[in-house]
Design an enzyme around this catalytic site. Structure first.
Site, mmCIF file in Angstrom:
data_model
loop_
_atom_site.group_PDB
_atom_site.id
_atom_site.type_symbol
_atom_site.label_atom_id
_atom_site.label_comp_id
_atom_site.label_asym_id
_atom_site.label_seq_id
_atom_site.Cartn_x
_atom_site.Cartn_y
_atom_site.Cartn_z
ATOM 1 N N SER A 42 -2.785 -5.179 4.232
ATOM 2 C CA SER A 42 -2.643 -4.049 3.694
ATOM 3 C C SER A 42 -1.505 -4.109 2.528
ATOM 4 O O SER A 42 -1.327 -4.677 1.665
ATOM 5 C CB SER A 42 -2.426 -2.788 4.502
ATOM 6 N N ASP A 169 -9.508 -1.548 5.150
ATOM 7 C CA ASP A 169 -8.247 -1.750 5.325
ATOM 8 C C ASP A 169 -7.987 -2.682 6.411
ATOM 9 O O ASP A 169 -8.447 -2.406 7.793
ATOM 10 C CB ASP A 169 -7.384 -0.724 5.632
#
Length: 275
Positions: A42, A169
């Site tokens: 991320s 993510d």
């Protein structure tokens, strides 16, 4: 002559709290330590790719602070890659959905290359296959789609379609990817920005806050269990737990709160490397 020990670093997920990765990278630069490998999830993938490109920690700080200081310019770029109707975005309580790949193109500096193979430090990015419910690790091929997949926070960014996979993510499966660096260096550093308990807080969160803070709760739980089963040589936890996932316009306070981590890096890593 004695060979210098090798170091690899994992930069974890945490939204805006991940700006705390920057002081850690600055400390490595000040020590003269160049990682042999970087893993990022991320926000960690975003910042890690910049560092792997050869951009110094100090220059990453200048780039980030300069950009996020101009809120109107940031919002202009975000709106340029929004998904759906403006009326949806303006609905009370409805988060803005943006195209993750477009967002990467809007914000990544030109120094970051298009392919993993052109990076100066070996780098890997973690994403999640939504339908297979499994971790996906990218370390070769096109770099920017891999970063986009790694940062595609559900509810904020549209999932990324790549290689027949629907990706979200990476923090949903591996928010602190130090395990992927085993064997890549003699010493491994992990930077955990999932955030711990928030002290002296008992108010009721807003629905939006509860939704996105739940990602931090889950990421913290996953990281904690991973560390129990085999921690890396150094675990760093910058003091940024009080900041939210989307507090990017609080860059200066986040960096001030996390700058103290530089001394911890120098002490712990210096002791391992006998610097």
């Amino acid at each position: 002559m004695a060979r210098e020990p090798s170091v690899a670093i994992a930069l974890g997920a945490g939204g805006a709290r991940g700006l705390a990765h920057i002081p850690v990278l600055e400390a490595l630069d000040e020590l003269g330590v160049r990682p042999t490998a970087i893993a990022g999830t991320s926000i960690g993938a975003l910042i890690g790719a910049g560092y792997a490109s050869g951009i110094s920690g100090r220059d990453i700080r200048h780039t980030v602070t300069g950009l996020l200081r101009n809120q109107s310019e940031v919002m202009r770029r975000v709106m340029a890659v929004r998904v759906g109707r403006v009326t949806d975005i303006l609905t009370i309580g409805h988060p803005m959905l943006v195209d993750a790949e477009g967002l990467v193109e809007q914000f990544l500096p030109p120094e970051i290359p298009t392919d993993f193979e052109r990076l100066k430090i070996p780098f890997l990015a973690v994403a999640t296959d939504f339908w297979k419910r499994e971790e996906v690790v990218y370390r070769s091929g096109e770099l920017r789609p891999a970063i986009a997949a790694s940062i595609a926070v559900p509810g904020l960014m549209r999932p990324v379609e790549r290689d027949g996979r629907i990706l979200i993510d990476g923090g949903t499966v591996n928010p602190l990817p130090f395990d992927l660096l085993r064997g890549a260096a003699e010493f491994i550093i992990a930077v955990d920005v999932t955030g711990g308990p928030v002290e002296d807080e008992d108010r009721m969160p807003t629905p939006f806050e509860a939704l996105f803070s739940s990602f931090a709760v889950m990421a913290h739980a996953i990281a904690t269990e991973k560390l129990k089963s085999g921690a890396p040589d150094i675990v760093l936890r910058p003091n940024v737990g009080a900041f939210g996932l989307l507090d990017f316009f609080r860059t200066a306070p986040i960096l001030r709160a996390s700058d103290a981590i530089k001394e911890e890096v120098k002490q712990k890593l210096g002791a391992l490397l006998a610097l």
